[in-house]
Scaffold this motif. Structure first.
Motif, PDB file in Angstrom:
ATOM      1  N   PRO A   1      33.204  46.832  41.834  1.00 45.12           N
ATOM      2  CA  PRO A   1      32.846  45.568  42.508  1.00 45.12           C
ATOM      3  C   PRO A   1      33.968  44.533  42.484  1.00 45.12           C
ATOM      4  O   PRO A   1      34.139  43.785  43.454  1.00 45.12           O
ATOM      5  N   VAL A   2      34.736  44.493  41.406  1.00 40.82           N
ATOM      6  CA  VAL A   2      35.872  43.571  41.345  1.00 40.82           C
ATOM      7  C   VAL A   2      36.954  44.016  42.331  1.00 40.82           C
ATOM      8  O   VAL A   2      37.581  43.188  43.002  1.00 40.82           O
ATOM      9  N   PHE A   3      37.187  45.332  42.423  1.00 41.79           N
ATOM     10  CA  PHE A   3      38.145  45.836  43.408  1.00 41.79           C
ATOM     11  C   PHE A   3      37.732  45.423  44.815  1.00 41.79           C
ATOM     12  O   PHE A   3      38.561  44.977  45.622  1.00 41.79           O
ATOM     13  N   LEU A   4      36.434  45.594  45.118  1.00 39.83           N
ATOM     14  CA  LEU A   4      35.931  45.285  46.448  1.00 39.83           C
ATOM     15  C   LEU A   4      36.078  43.794  46.763  1.00 39.83           C
ATOM     16  O   LEU A   4      36.486  43.416  47.866  1.00 39.83           O
ATOM     17  N   ALA A   5      35.774  42.945  45.791  1.00 38.16           N
ATOM     18  CA  ALA A   5      35.895  41.505  46.010  1.00 38.16           C
ATOM     19  C   ALA A   5      37.349  41.092  46.203  1.00 38.16           C
ATOM     20  O   ALA A   5      37.651  40.186  46.989  1.00 38.16           O
TER      21      ALA A   5
END
Length: 243
Positions: free
Chosen positions: A152-156
């Motif tokens: 999720p951090v990668f996606l954000a």
């Protein structure tokens, strides 16, 4: 006058694997610090550095023939800090979920799943070599689970304007926790073999992957997570068909 007893001495280079493990612990603890300060990208980088160091210390110990019980226990404790505690706290701080205690409960579940995964691995590692299969892991390994948890951090980071639905983060983190304690066989790099004439292609592929990580880090990490999840799903389907 009695001679002094000769104390055992060891070369300093035999401590290198433990020094690498300690460096990994420092990276994981510093990742927690930066996550608490709101520097989430730096926290993610440090967790990934800890994963690389985790892959190095064991191979270095075997190469130098300096394996020890203390080193094995130290490595297991480092894995819990780096891949059980640091990713969960990074996600918690990143989600800004002070008003949502459910995410904290999910983070606790993830950390406990990591502990159980490491305990099962340690028990299996103590079995005789002929009684275990080193070509596969049972469940997703802790370093891979930590990397998946940070997706999720990668996606954000790759899509800054996108939404951050906390409920989806919670569901995804529970899925990763389940994969770590599951019985799904996942591939191990220890058993991978290639032909000597194909080594040049592997080197070129590694350089290309490294260039992608440097040029497009977040998108590349997302794609790697997606590919790994696909491999895990394929292994689960094969296992169910055999059963």
């Amino acid at each position: 006058m009695e001679p002094r007893p000769v104390r055992d001495r060891m070369p300093l280079w035999r401590l290198l694997p433990n020094l690498v493990t300690v460096a990994a612990i420092c990276a994981g603890l510093t990742a927690i610090r930066f996550a608490a300060l709101g520097q989430y990208h730096l926290s993610v980088v440090l967790i990934l550095v800890a994963a690389v160091l985790d892959a190095v210390d064991g191979r270095l110990a075997r190469m130098l023939r300096s394996e020890s019980e203390i080193g094995a226990e130290l490595d297991s404790l480092a894995d819990f800090v780096n891949f059980g505690v640091a990713p969960g706290l990074t996600l918690y701080f990143w989600s800004q979920a002070e008003a949502r205690p459910l995410l904290w409960a999910v983070v606790l579940v993830f950390a406990i799943a990591c502990v159980l995964r490491l305990a099962r691995f340690n028990v299996g590692a103590r079995r005789p070599r002929e009684e275990r299969d080193d070509s596969l892991f049972v469940g997703v390994p802790a370093p891979a689970g930590a990397t998946l948890a940070l997706a999720p951090v990668f996606l954000a980071a790759a899509w800054p304007a996108g939404p951050r639905p906390v409920i989806l983060v919670e569901a995804y983190l529970l899925l990763v926790a389940f994969l770590m304690i599951s019985r799904v066989p996942t591939p191990s790099t220890k058993a991978m073999r290639i032909r000597a004439e194909h080594a040049k292609y592997v080197l070129v592929g590694f350089v290309a992957l490294l260039a992608l990580v440097v040029s497009f880090p977040w998108v590349t990490l997302l794609l790697l997570c997606a590919v790994y999840l696909g491999v895990v799903a394929w292994s689960a389907v094969r296992r169910s068909r055999r059963a």
